[in-house]
Design a protein around this motif. Structure first.
Motif, PDB file in Angstrom:
ATOM      1  N   SER A  42       0.834  -1.202   0.000  1.00 44.83           N
ATOM      2  CA  SER A  42       0.000   0.000   0.000  1.00 44.83           C
ATOM      3  C   SER A  42       0.871   1.256   0.000  1.00 44.83           C
ATOM      4  O   SER A  42       2.004   1.250   0.457  1.00 44.83           O
ATOM      5  CB  SER A  42      -0.918  -0.001   1.217  1.00 44.83           C
ATOM      6  OG  SER A  42      -0.159   0.088   2.396  1.00 44.83           O
ATOM      7  N   GLU A  43       0.291   2.304  -0.524  1.00 38.36           N
ATOM      8  CA  GLU A  43       0.990   3.583  -0.599  1.00 38.36           C
ATOM      9  C   GLU A  43       0.594   4.440   0.593  1.00 38.36           C
ATOM     10  O   GLU A  43      -0.556   4.442   1.002  1.00 38.36           O
ATOM     11  CB  GLU A  43       0.609   4.313  -1.880  1.00 38.36           C
ATOM     12  CG  GLU A  43       0.992   3.571  -3.130  1.00 38.36           C
ATOM     13  CD  GLU A  43       0.285   4.116  -4.366  1.00 38.36           C
ATOM     14  OE1 GLU A  43       0.879   3.985  -5.433  1.00 38.36           O
ATOM     15  OE2 GLU A  43      -0.829   4.648  -4.247  1.00 38.36           O
ATOM     16  N   VAL A  49       8.259   2.861   1.600  1.00 39.93           N
ATOM     17  CA  VAL A  49       8.935   3.365   0.396  1.00 39.93           C
ATOM     18  C   VAL A  49       7.980   3.661  -0.758  1.00 39.93           C
ATOM     19  O   VAL A  49       8.426   4.080  -1.827  1.00 39.93           O
ATOM     20  CB  VAL A  49      10.039   2.384  -0.081  1.00 39.93           C
ATOM     21  CG1 VAL A  49      11.161   2.321   0.940  1.00 39.93           C
ATOM     22  CG2 VAL A  49       9.472   1.009  -0.352  1.00 39.93           C
ATOM     23  N   ASN A  50       6.683   3.477  -0.563  1.00 39.10           N
ATOM     24  CA  ASN A  50       5.700   3.768  -1.616  1.00 39.10           C
ATOM     25  C   ASN A  50       4.783   4.890  -1.147  1.00 39.10           C
ATOM     26  O   ASN A  50       4.117   4.772  -0.118  1.00 39.10           O
ATOM     27  CB  ASN A  50       4.880   2.522  -1.953  1.00 39.10           C
ATOM     28  CG  ASN A  50       5.736   1.477  -2.621  1.00 39.10           C
ATOM     29  OD1 ASN A  50       6.241   1.706  -3.715  1.00 39.10           O
ATOM     30  ND2 ASN A  50       5.932   0.343  -1.971  1.00 39.10           N
ATOM     31  N   PHE A  51       4.774   5.976  -1.928  1.00 34.15           N
ATOM     32  CA  PHE A  51       4.044   7.167  -1.527  1.00 34.15           C
ATOM     33  C   PHE A  51       3.132   7.653  -2.641  1.00 34.15           C
ATOM     34  O   PHE A  51       3.457   7.537  -3.819  1.00 34.15           O
ATOM     35  CB  PHE A  51       5.020   8.300  -1.178  1.00 34.15           C
ATOM     36  CG  PHE A  51       5.961   7.950  -0.069  1.00 34.15           C
ATOM     37  CD1 PHE A  51       5.596   8.126   1.253  1.00 34.15           C
ATOM     38  CD2 PHE A  51       7.212   7.434  -0.348  1.00 34.15           C
ATOM     39  CE1 PHE A  51       6.467   7.794   2.278  1.00 34.15           C
ATOM     40  CE2 PHE A  51       8.093   7.097   0.672  1.00 34.15           C
ATOM     41  CZ  PHE A  51       7.716   7.282   1.990  1.00 34.15           C
ATOM     42  N   LEU A  52       2.008   8.213  -2.232  1.00 36.58           N
ATOM     43  CA  LEU A  52       1.120   8.935  -3.132  1.00 36.58           C
ATOM     44  C   LEU A  52       1.074  10.362  -2.596  1.00 36.58           C
ATOM     45  O   LEU A  52       0.610  10.598  -1.478  1.00 36.58           O
ATOM     46  CB  LEU A  52      -0.278   8.320  -3.148  1.00 36.58           C
ATOM     47  CG  LEU A  52      -1.298   9.056  -4.013  1.00 36.58           C
ATOM     48  CD1 LEU A  52      -0.896   8.990  -5.485  1.00 36.58           C
ATOM     49  CD2 LEU A  52      -2.679   8.467  -3.815  1.00 36.58           C
ATOM     50  N   LEU A  53       1.620  11.303  -3.372  1.00 37.61           N
ATOM     51  CA  LEU A  53       1.607  12.698  -2.953  1.00 37.61           C
ATOM     52  C   LEU A  53       0.320  13.340  -3.440  1.00 37.61           C
ATOM     53  O   LEU A  53       0.062  13.404  -4.635  1.00 37.61           O
ATOM     54  CB  LEU A  53       2.828  13.445  -3.510  1.00 37.61           C
ATOM     55  CG  LEU A  53       4.193  12.884  -3.118  1.00 37.61           C
ATOM     56  CD1 LEU A  53       5.301  13.797  -3.604  1.00 37.61           C
ATOM     57  CD2 LEU A  53       4.297  12.659  -1.619  1.00 37.61           C
ATOM     58  N   LYS A  68       4.067   8.415  -6.506  1.00 39.68           N
ATOM     59  CA  LYS A  68       3.075   8.807  -7.513  1.00 39.68           C
ATOM     60  C   LYS A  68       2.460  10.121  -7.073  1.00 39.68           C
ATOM     61  O   LYS A  68       2.441  10.441  -5.882  1.00 39.68           O
ATOM     62  CB  LYS A  68       1.992   7.727  -7.645  1.00 39.68           C
ATOM     63  CG  LYS A  68       2.532   6.414  -8.155  1.00 39.68           C
ATOM     64  CD  LYS A  68       1.452   5.360  -8.209  1.00 39.68           C
ATOM     65  CE  LYS A  68       2.056   4.031  -8.644  1.00 39.68           C
ATOM     66  NZ  LYS A  68       1.095   2.952  -8.557  1.00 39.68           N
ATOM     67  N   LEU A  69       1.947  10.871  -8.036  1.00 42.13           N
ATOM     68  CA  LEU A  69       1.353  12.170  -7.757  1.00 42.13           C
ATOM     69  C   LEU A  69      -0.123  12.141  -8.113  1.00 42.13           C
ATOM     70  O   LEU A  69      -0.501  11.531  -9.110  1.00 42.13           O
ATOM     71  CB  LEU A  69       2.051  13.265  -8.582  1.00 42.13           C
ATOM     72  CG  LEU A  69       3.584  13.249  -8.615  1.00 42.13           C
ATOM     73  CD1 LEU A  69       4.103  14.367  -9.500  1.00 42.13           C
ATOM     74  CD2 LEU A  69       4.163  13.346  -7.218  1.00 42.13           C
ATOM     75  N   SER A  70      -0.941  12.821  -7.321  1.00 40.70           N
ATOM     76  CA  SER A  70      -2.370  12.875  -7.634  1.00 40.70           C
ATOM     77  C   SER A  70      -2.927  14.264  -7.404  1.00 40.70           C
ATOM     78  O   SER A  70      -2.375  15.056  -6.644  1.00 40.70           O
ATOM     79  CB  SER A  70      -3.154  11.863  -6.784  1.00 40.70           C
ATOM     80  OG  SER A  70      -3.247  12.298  -5.445  1.00 40.70           O
ATOM     81  N   PHE A  73       7.394  10.988 -13.189  1.00 42.17           N
ATOM     82  CA  PHE A  73       6.397  10.591 -12.202  1.00 42.17           C
ATOM     83  C   PHE A  73       5.130  10.085 -12.869  1.00 42.17           C
ATOM     84  O   PHE A  73       4.714  10.600 -13.908  1.00 42.17           O
ATOM     85  CB  PHE A  73       6.020  11.776 -11.309  1.00 42.17           C
ATOM     86  CG  PHE A  73       7.145  12.250 -10.435  1.00 42.17           C
ATOM     87  CD1 PHE A  73       7.422  11.604  -9.246  1.00 42.17           C
ATOM     88  CD2 PHE A  73       7.923  13.330 -10.803  1.00 42.17           C
ATOM     89  CE1 PHE A  73       8.464  12.023  -8.439  1.00 42.17           C
ATOM     90  CE2 PHE A  73       8.959  13.762 -10.001  1.00 42.17           C
ATOM     91  CZ  PHE A  73       9.230  13.099  -8.811  1.00 42.17           C
ATOM     92  N   GLU A  74       4.513   9.092 -12.222  1.00 38.91           N
ATOM     93  CA  GLU A  74       3.178   8.691 -12.631  1.00 38.91           C
ATOM     94  C   GLU A  74       2.209   9.693 -12.002  1.00 38.91           C
ATOM     95  O   GLU A  74       2.187   9.848 -10.774  1.00 38.91           O
ATOM     96  CB  GLU A  74       2.862   7.269 -12.158  1.00 38.91           C
ATOM     97  CG  GLU A  74       1.507   6.791 -12.601  1.00 38.91           C
ATOM     98  CD  GLU A  74       1.209   5.363 -12.188  1.00 38.91           C
ATOM     99  OE1 GLU A  74       0.023   4.990 -12.253  1.00 38.91           O
ATOM    100  OE2 GLU A  74       2.124   4.629 -11.816  1.00 38.91           O
TER     101      GLU A  74
END
Length: 92
Positions: free
Chosen positions: A2-3, A33-37, A68-70, A89-90
């Motif tokens: 999970s992010e 180590v997995n992030f969603l900004l 990843k960016l949202s 970046f995705e």
């Protein structure tokens, strides 16, 4: 995996960048180590903010993770496009 969702400050400039970088580094050191900004509140990002995101991304990738960016608004998205970081970046 999970992010971890992290909100990006409304104005992501030099005064916010150090704390943001330290927060990401602490998470990486603790094994996350997995992030969603989440850029939903971000209205402006300067070169320091971009630099922090890029350096954090490098650390994540070195540790086997990703950023990843949202929710980028059009003006912030344009900065990522002008710097060609939209190819790195995705963006969701």
């Amino acid at each position: 995996m999970s992010e971890l969702i992290i909100k990006v400050p409304e104005t992501f400039t030099v005064d916010k960048a150090v704390q943001f970088r330290d927060t990401i580094r602490d998470y990486i050191n603790s094994g996350k180590v997995n992030f969603l900004l989440d850029f939903s509140e971000c209205q402006f990002i300067d070169s320091t903010g971009l630099g922090v995101i890029v350096s954090s991304y490098k650390k994540c990738v070195e540790s086997g993770g990703d950023i990843k960016l949202s929710s980028l608004n059009p003006s912030v998205r344009k900065i990522f496009e002008l710097t060609r970081l939209n190819n790195v970046f995705e963006i969701l």
